[in-house]
Design a protein around this motif. Structure first.
Motif, PDB file in Angstrom:
ATOM      1  N   ASP A 123       0.811  -1.214   0.000  1.00 52.30           N
ATOM      2  CA  ASP A 123       0.000   0.000   0.000  1.00 52.30           C
ATOM      3  C   ASP A 123       0.845   1.265   0.000  1.00 52.30           C
ATOM      4  N   ARG A 154       1.194   0.598  -8.519  1.00 55.10           N
ATOM      5  CA  ARG A 154       0.934  -0.536  -7.643  1.00 55.10           C
ATOM      6  C   ARG A 154       0.341  -1.706  -8.421  1.00 55.10           C
ATOM      7  N   SER A 155      -0.584  -1.419  -9.335  1.00 54.70           N
ATOM      8  CA  SER A 155      -1.175  -2.473 -10.159  1.00 54.70           C
ATOM      9  C   SER A 155      -0.122  -3.138 -11.035  1.00 54.70           C
ATOM     10  N   THR A 179      -1.827   4.314  -7.939  1.00 59.81           N
ATOM     11  CA  THR A 179      -2.604   3.113  -8.238  1.00 59.81           C
ATOM     12  C   THR A 179      -2.059   2.372  -9.449  1.00 59.81           C
ATOM     13  N   GLU A 211      -7.773  -5.219  -7.245  1.00 60.88           N
ATOM     14  CA  GLU A 211      -6.321  -5.226  -7.399  1.00 60.88           C
ATOM     15  C   GLU A 211      -5.715  -6.568  -7.035  1.00 60.88           C
TER      16      GLU A 211
END
Length: 293
Positions: free
Chosen positions: A2, A10-11, A7, A41
């Motif tokens: 996290d 991170r994906s 986003t 995710e």
């Protein structure tokens, strides 16, 4: 995981991990830790032979066992009975301060234990914000504030809090940001014109100042916040100032009031207007609920 706040990035990391794990014959095993993430995710991992484990909050027994082990580690020469009595005092102080639900989180329990150990006679903070404030103050007080003899060191000491707040905000924007470089740029921009630039630039001085503040550590040669939640707390300071300024601007006449919503609890039932298909009618307002304005 996290702490990759972007986003898309991170994906991308999760997709690469899933692809790596899909290859047969790999001898490696991974432990991926994260705060809760959106279910979408993690979809690629749900279909594979991966285990999902949730960190269980402390129960009352867990908290007591944590406290006993805390004193066994810190006072190994004391007899077991003395350590157990100290553990009972610690957990009793946590409950008396209204921290019962919060100290179920191991990090919060550790912070409360550190504060209690530093000053057993003092009351523990009664809210999460007060707990973080006291903990940050404890970290700062534990490091000697050597202002140094140079004008540059004295100036950095005076602006340390503003510098750390700026770095916390930068970290919340980009967890991968180089904090020493960000601090160097901040010092270049905010240093008085009358203050000569240190030989070799500000980097060495700001790095030393950050480490000695007690809020930062070193990992793989980089200066990092000791914990993400510390950065979140420090970054919230300037945000709260901006919020109060906004409130003052939108109030009629610009009259300032104390920061935060004012709440008044009423012991008597109230009525409030509610719009219906046929116009407005008065409906009871539950007893004891707060009014916020």
């Amino acid at each position: 995981m996290d702490e990759i706040t972007n986003t898309r990035q991170r994906s991308d990391v999760l997709h690469r991990l899933a692809a790596f794990l899909a290859e047969s014959g790999r001898p490696h095993r991974f432990v991926i830790t994260s705060r809760p993430l959106p279910e979408a995710e993690l979809a690629e991992f749900r279909s594979r032979e991966t285990g999902l484990f949730v960190l269980r909050p402390f129960s009352s027994d867990d908290l007591y066992n944590f406290a006993v082990k805390w004193y066994r580690a810190r006072t190994p020469d004391d007899d077991p009975e003395t350590q157990e009595v100290a553990a009972l005092r610690l957990t009793s102080r946590m409950h008396a301060s209204g921290l019962t639900s919060m100290v179920r989180i191991p990090l919060i329990a550790t912070m409360a234990a550190l504060l209690y150990t530093a000053d057993p006679d003092a009351e523990l903070p009664g809210s999460r914000a007060e707990l973080y404030r006291s903990f940050v103050d404890l970290l700062r007080s534990g490091r000697a504030d050597e202002k140094g003899s140079s004008p540059q060191a004295a100036w950095l000491s005076g602006v340390q809090e503003r510098l750390i707040e700026a770095l916390a905000g930068r970290y919340m924007e980009d967890a991968d940001a180089n904090l020493v470089e960000a601090a160097n740029r901040w010092a270049e921009e905010h240093a008085p014109r009358s203050l000569s630039r240190p030989v070799g630039g500000w980097s060495g001085r700001v790095r030393d100042r950050l480490i000695r503040s007690g809020l930062f550590g070193s990992a793989a040669g980089e200066v990092v916040f000791l914990h993400r939640s510390l950065a979140e707390y420090v970054a919230a300071g300037p945000a709260s100032y901006r919020q109060e300024s906004w409130r003052a601007d939108v109030r009629p006449g610009g009259r300032r009031r104390p920061a935060g919503p004012r709440v008044r609890r009423s012991a008597l039932p109230m009525t409030v207007p509610r719009r219906t298909r046929h116009g407005r009618r008065q409906v009871p307002y539950p007893r004891g609920h707060g009014q916020c304005w």
